[in-house]
Motif scaffolding. Structure first.
Motif, PDB file in Angstrom:
ATOM      1  N   THR A 218     -26.040  27.853 -61.510  1.00 50.92           N
ATOM      2  CA  THR A 218     -26.986  28.891 -61.098  1.00 50.92           C
ATOM      3  C   THR A 218     -27.647  28.618 -59.757  1.00 50.92           C
ATOM      4  O   THR A 218     -28.038  29.543 -59.067  1.00 50.92           O
ATOM      5  CB  THR A 218     -28.126  29.043 -62.135  1.00 50.92           C
ATOM      6  N   ASN A 219     -27.802  27.365 -59.382  1.00 50.41           N
ATOM      7  CA  ASN A 219     -28.505  27.124 -58.124  1.00 50.41           C
ATOM      8  C   ASN A 219     -27.616  26.643 -56.980  1.00 50.41           C
ATOM      9  O   ASN A 219     -28.083  26.447 -55.871  1.00 50.41           O
ATOM     10  CB  ASN A 219     -29.698  26.185 -58.329  1.00 50.41           C
ATOM     11  N   THR A 220     -26.316  26.472 -57.248  1.00 54.77           N
ATOM     12  CA  THR A 220     -25.397  26.032 -56.192  1.00 54.77           C
ATOM     13  C   THR A 220     -25.363  27.041 -55.049  1.00 54.77           C
ATOM     14  O   THR A 220     -25.392  26.673 -53.875  1.00 54.77           O
ATOM     15  CB  THR A 220     -23.977  25.851 -56.757  1.00 54.77           C
ATOM     16  N   ARG A 221     -25.302  28.312 -55.406  1.00 50.36           N
ATOM     17  CA  ARG A 221     -25.206  29.352 -54.392  1.00 50.36           C
ATOM     18  C   ARG A 221     -26.449  29.333 -53.493  1.00 50.36           C
ATOM     19  O   ARG A 221     -26.351  29.424 -52.274  1.00 50.36           O
ATOM     20  CB  ARG A 221     -25.071  30.721 -55.055  1.00 50.36           C
ATOM     21  N   TRP A 222     -27.632  29.210 -54.120  1.00 44.81           N
ATOM     22  CA  TRP A 222     -28.859  29.163 -53.336  1.00 44.81           C
ATOM     23  C   TRP A 222     -28.830  27.976 -52.381  1.00 44.81           C
ATOM     24  O   TRP A 222     -29.175  28.084 -51.203  1.00 44.81           O
ATOM     25  CB  TRP A 222     -30.087  29.058 -54.249  1.00 44.81           C
ATOM     26  N   LEU A 223     -28.372  26.823 -52.925  1.00 38.93           N
ATOM     27  CA  LEU A 223     -28.335  25.598 -52.143  1.00 38.93           C
ATOM     28  C   LEU A 223     -27.403  25.747 -50.942  1.00 38.93           C
ATOM     29  O   LEU A 223     -27.741  25.364 -49.822  1.00 38.93           O
ATOM     30  CB  LEU A 223     -27.835  24.468 -53.055  1.00 38.93           C
ATOM     31  N   LEU A 224     -26.218  26.331 -51.186  1.00 38.28           N
ATOM     32  CA  LEU A 224     -25.253  26.518 -50.101  1.00 38.28           C
ATOM     33  C   LEU A 224     -25.829  27.447 -49.044  1.00 38.28           C
ATOM     34  O   LEU A 224     -25.720  27.187 -47.839  1.00 38.28           O
ATOM     35  CB  LEU A 224     -23.944  27.080 -50.661  1.00 38.28           C
ATOM     36  N   ASN A 225     -26.471  28.527 -49.502  1.00 38.04           N
ATOM     37  CA  ASN A 225     -27.104  29.448 -48.560  1.00 38.04           C
ATOM     38  C   ASN A 225     -28.129  28.733 -47.697  1.00 38.04           C
ATOM     39  O   ASN A 225     -28.146  28.882 -46.484  1.00 38.04           O
ATOM     40  CB  ASN A 225     -27.827  30.564 -49.324  1.00 38.04           C
ATOM     41  N   ARG A 226     -29.016  27.968 -48.366  1.00 30.33           N
ATOM     42  CA  ARG A 226     -30.039  27.282 -47.602  1.00 30.33           C
ATOM     43  C   ARG A 226     -29.408  26.342 -46.576  1.00 30.33           C
ATOM     44  O   ARG A 226     -29.798  26.327 -45.412  1.00 30.33           O
ATOM     45  CB  ARG A 226     -30.975  26.468 -48.500  1.00 30.33           C
ATOM     46  N   GLU A 227     -28.415  25.578 -47.032  1.00 30.42           N
ATOM     47  CA  GLU A 227     -27.826  24.595 -46.120  1.00 30.42           C
ATOM     48  C   GLU A 227     -27.129  25.286 -44.950  1.00 30.42           C
ATOM     49  O   GLU A 227     -27.150  24.781 -43.827  1.00 30.42           O
ATOM     50  CB  GLU A 227     -26.871  23.673 -46.871  1.00 30.42           C
ATOM     51  N   LEU A 228     -26.508  26.439 -45.205  1.00 32.50           N
ATOM     52  CA  LEU A 228     -25.853  27.159 -44.106  1.00 32.50           C
ATOM     53  C   LEU A 228     -26.889  27.648 -43.100  1.00 32.50           C
ATOM     54  O   LEU A 228     -26.690  27.562 -41.886  1.00 32.50           O
ATOM     55  CB  LEU A 228     -25.026  28.331 -44.655  1.00 32.50           C
TER      56      LEU A 228
ATOM     57  N   LEU B  15     -21.930  23.966 -39.352  1.00 31.79           N
ATOM     58  CA  LEU B  15     -21.724  24.875 -40.485  1.00 31.79           C
ATOM     59  C   LEU B  15     -20.698  24.298 -41.465  1.00 31.79           C
ATOM     60  O   LEU B  15     -20.883  24.369 -42.686  1.00 31.79           O
ATOM     61  CB  LEU B  15     -21.280  26.255 -39.987  1.00 31.79           C
ATOM     62  N   PHE B  16     -19.625  23.700 -40.935  1.00 30.64           N
ATOM     63  CA  PHE B  16     -18.652  23.048 -41.812  1.00 30.64           C
ATOM     64  C   PHE B  16     -19.299  21.864 -42.535  1.00 30.64           C
ATOM     65  O   PHE B  16     -19.030  21.612 -43.712  1.00 30.64           O
ATOM     66  CB  PHE B  16     -17.438  22.554 -41.010  1.00 30.64           C
ATOM     67  N   ALA B  17     -20.142  21.122 -41.828  1.00 29.12           N
ATOM     68  CA  ALA B  17     -20.816  19.968 -42.428  1.00 29.12           C
ATOM     69  C   ALA B  17     -21.694  20.418 -43.601  1.00 29.12           C
ATOM     70  O   ALA B  17     -21.711  19.793 -44.666  1.00 29.12           O
ATOM     71  CB  ALA B  17     -21.654  19.243 -41.379  1.00 29.12           C
ATOM     72  N   ALA B  18     -22.422  21.544 -43.410  1.00 27.11           N
ATOM     73  CA  ALA B  18     -23.288  22.052 -44.475  1.00 27.11           C
ATOM     74  C   ALA B  18     -22.479  22.461 -45.691  1.00 27.11           C
ATOM     75  O   ALA B  18     -22.807  22.120 -46.835  1.00 27.11           O
ATOM     76  CB  ALA B  18     -24.110  23.226 -43.953  1.00 27.11           C
ATOM     77  N   THR B  19     -21.380  23.167 -45.453  1.00 25.10           N
ATOM     78  CA  THR B  19     -20.542  23.633 -46.565  1.00 25.10           C
ATOM     79  C   THR B  19     -19.927  22.451 -47.314  1.00 25.10           C
ATOM     80  O   THR B  19     -19.985  22.378 -48.544  1.00 25.10           O
ATOM     81  CB  THR B  19     -19.415  24.537 -46.026  1.00 25.10           C
ATOM     82  N   THR B  20     -19.337  21.525 -46.540  1.00 27.48           N
ATOM     83  CA  THR B  20     -18.686  20.382 -47.182  1.00 27.48           C
ATOM     84  C   THR B  20     -19.708  19.506 -47.904  1.00 27.48           C
ATOM     85  O   THR B  20     -19.486  19.092 -49.042  1.00 27.48           O
ATOM     86  CB  THR B  20     -17.944  19.527 -46.129  1.00 27.48           C
ATOM     87  N   GLY B  21     -20.830  19.232 -47.244  1.00 27.28           N
ATOM     88  CA  GLY B  21     -21.866  18.394 -47.847  1.00 27.28           C
ATOM     89  C   GLY B  21     -22.370  18.966 -49.160  1.00 27.28           C
ATOM     90  O   GLY B  21     -22.688  18.229 -50.096  1.00 27.28           O
ATOM     91  N   THR B  22     -22.444  20.294 -49.266  1.00 25.38           N
ATOM     92  CA  THR B  22     -22.948  20.914 -50.499  1.00 25.38           C
ATOM     93  C   THR B  22     -21.868  20.992 -51.579  1.00 25.38           C
ATOM     94  O   THR B  22     -22.083  20.576 -52.718  1.00 25.38           O
ATOM     95  CB  THR B  22     -23.449  22.340 -50.223  1.00 25.38           C
ATOM     96  N   LEU B  23     -20.700  21.532 -51.211  1.00 23.88           N
ATOM     97  CA  LEU B  23     -19.699  21.833 -52.238  1.00 23.88           C
ATOM     98  C   LEU B  23     -18.841  20.638 -52.636  1.00 23.88           C
ATOM     99  O   LEU B  23     -18.432  20.528 -53.788  1.00 23.88           O
ATOM    100  CB  LEU B  23     -18.798  22.981 -51.762  1.00 23.88           C
TER     101      LEU B  23
END
Lengths: 450, 450
Positions: free
Chosen positions: B351-361, B401-409
């Motif tokens: 439930t919160n992964t999406r929020w986290l990815l958004n914030r990091e992006l 942006l790639f760093a944020a995506t990779t770091g989160t997912l």
């Protein structure tokens, strides 16, 4: 099992929030879930949901939940309360937790909250506020049960029975003199097996761990770990009078914070970094760290720039140079991490630093020779140029030796200078391994290739 | 304060070792220092000194010291003992610690040690050996004090008084049925304030934390932290019979190990990495990690090699390209560290992964634009070339942006695949930020400069 429930509850709550079914959430938050789980739920929610959920908690339940929330998040909610609400929730807190939270609030509010408390409670909290938060005095609670040495076990039993309950985590009764000086402790496990007509003085333990109020919390944690304590009495360093006691639940928080501190600091993150911090707060913190590292990166680029002429003539060098810097960085980080942990565990001192440096230099040399050989072979195959292979091999060995030296000595030096090795260590180390890596590789190339 | 003593003692002992004054060391090791301090001293000594010190400890004191040594180091000494010695020292251990240590020894030795024990002790240890070390069953002790529900408080007091002592960390008596099923717990703090003629059934707590023997230890630790427990009963998952109890001292070890695990794994170090491991062991472990990272480095070099022609024409690119890779690596590590901690604390779910990815992006984008501007300005000044400034700015934003995506997912994905995110995460992340950094910078340069 209970842990998976937090995420399962979160799922339920999120779905209910989206569909607007607030009744069900209210029910979960106000009684259906234990306060500890509600606190976990709030901590695992993004800011907007967190605020919504908080508003759905009834006023009368807020104090209960607050006491289980991490200090940072709890303080945020308390900042929005008026004094009356603060006074109401403060009744749920143990004195040490309340003192910690009050430190996050404006002084005028603190004065008002304190004024509303009973004289006894106020004096307790004020005593705690007079010690730094990271000292034993700031960590202690004042809920001790004290007895005199000259009474019998039977009288102690009768005295205890007059209480309606004993404080949680009471494992010892504290034996004090008439002037409140600590004489010894009486573990409940000993009291329960004692003859009823024995005198406390005869069965109390005098060889027990006593903590000075000024002891830093990390030393308190190490004492608890070493001596397997559940609680320990805290005394004033001068008067030797009993002030309170520290319990293992608070020490566990210290241990977790301390162990996480190194990892978070090495990535330039704050200790109280909340996984779901809002965007602005997160951006600001991260920007600072990126800025610091940019300086490092430009220093490395400057070094490369010195060899512009060399690079212009042999493009293979540009392709290979990140390998030298990267291997040095990895090897150095390993040593750095190990030494930072050793320092945190208080294992590293003047007598074993030399041995440690020797070992790391030998390990660096062996691994340097091993991987330099592999890299040289691959380079020779790739670029069909033996000289470049020799040069990269030499640079790898030089950089790994510098990495070993810096990784070992840098954190010890920083610690001596009063700088947190976990925070500053990785940035400085990377600068060293980048600079030495590029300098040795491009420098050797300039000498032997041109 | 006691902590500084370890290093002070170490100093004394090292000096005495050098001058050959073994009498003084013998005195310190055999009684003058508490066994916990002797254990710390051994842990803070390089291998040769450690072995010398161990030989100076009298046989009769070895067991006492062994129980406080870290498992890894203790097991090393035990490997050199004969069965008779092992049997002698095993008497000092609590059953859970003994079970842990026996797992490091050859099976034939274990059989002999078990055969030498009393039937009751042997059954206890065998029961513990049947559970994995990292489950509640492997962590528990069998030293419970059980009572029946239908007796009075007075009878409990008399029953307890028949013991010469109660086990350490006894905070609850466990109420069991005739068939050993757990019915509830009776905290000592409650027993002591109860009327003597009350019946246990009326005052016992039934709403208490009970742990299934198969629960993983990290969940046990989270339960203890959440519920502020000193001890908790462990039951068999099928028969629901009481098996033993887990105490906070063992949980504290789990918490420290768990919190350190992420930091050590991210640097490619083993959990039981001993600060003073001998050279060979250290070299082997480090070599593997350097080898893995070499693959990453060569992948990055391969990507650079694709643009050999571009680099040949514009040498400024070679000078600037490490900046792009490094900023991506730093930004990615921050996200990775935060998410790895969030996963360890069980805060991150669907439930919160999406929020986290958004914030990091968003954070990545803002910081990307900010630092891209700074870097572009510096580049324009340095190389007097506006196009390179635009190109590096674009590459920085793309890489962040790639760093944020990779770091989160990445850590979430690794966790789902059953791979430890702390161990594999940083290597994969660096590969991504290096490759994307070089590819975007040199790629954009090839398009716009040539």
């Amino acid at each position: 099992m209970s842990e998976q429930n937090t995420l399962a509850h979160l799922q339920t709550v999120t779905e209910s929030l989206e569909s607007g079914a607030t009744m069900q959430i209210r029910y979960l938050l106000n009684g259906a879930l234990p306060a500890q789980d509600v606190a976990r739920l709030l901590e695992s929610s993004p800011p907007k949901e967190r605020k919504l959920l908080w508003e759905l908690i009834d006023d009368k339940n807020e104090g209960e939940v607050l006491q289980y929330l991490s200090e940072d998040i709890g303080a945020q909610f308390m900042k929005d309360m008026n004094t009356e609400q603060l006074v109401a929730v403060s009744e749920h807190f143990e004195s040490d937790d309340l003192a910690d939270l009050l430190q996050h609030l404006p002084e005028t509010v603190v004065t008002e909250v304190l004024a509303s408390m009973s004289t006894q409670d106020r004096m307790r909290v004020e005593a705690l506020l007079s010690y730094p938060e990271d000292s034993a005095g700031g960590l202690m609670n004042t809920d001790t049960i004290t007895i005199r040495p000259n009474i019998t076990v039977d009288i102690v039993f009768r005295y205890l029975r007059r209480h309606t309950e004993l404080p949680d985590m009471t494992d010892n009764l504290l034996v004090v003199s008439r002037s409140d000086r600590l004489l010894g402790i009486l573990p409940l496990t000993k009291l329960l097996v004692a003859d009823t007509d024995e005198t406390i003085r005869d069965i109390m333990e005098t060889d027990c761990t006593i903590i000075d109020a000024n002891t830093p919390v990390n030393e308190v944690a190490q004492l608890f770990e070493k001596m397997d304590l559940v609680s320990a009495p805290v005394i004033d360093s001068e008067s030797k009078k009993l002030l309170g006691r520290i319990t293992i639940d608070d020490v566990v928080d210290v241990i977790r914070d301390e162990a996480e501190h190194s990892m978070l600091s090495m990535a330039g993150l704050d200790d109280d970094e909340d996984t779901f911090s809002p965007i602005f707060k997160t951006t600001k913190r991260r920007a600072v760290w990126l800025g610091i590292n940019l300086v490092t990166a430009f220093i490395a680029s400057y070094v490369i720039g010195l060899f512009q002429n060399t690079l212009d003539q042999v493009v293979a060098l540009a392709i290979l140079m990140p390998i030298v810097a990267s291997m040095g960085g990895i090897a150095g980080s390993q040593v750095l991490t190990l030494v930072i942990r050793g320092i945190a565990l208080n294992q590293i001192g003047a007598t074993n630093t030399r041995w440690l440096l020797n070992r790391e230099l030998i390990v660096g040399l062996i691994n340097g020779i091993l991987w330099a050989t592999v890299i040289a072979a691959l380079t020779a195959l790739w670029f069909d140029n033996l000289m470049i292979a020799y040069i990269i091999a030499g640079a790898i060995i030089i950089n790994l030796l510098f990495a070993a030296t810096t990784g070992t000595l840098l954190p010890i030096l920083l610690k001596k200078l009063g700088i947190d090795p976990a925070l500053a260590g990785s940035v400085i180390l990377t600068t060293v391994t980048d600079v030495v890596g590029f300098l040795s590789f491009l420098g050797l190339a300039t000498i032997f290739l041109l």
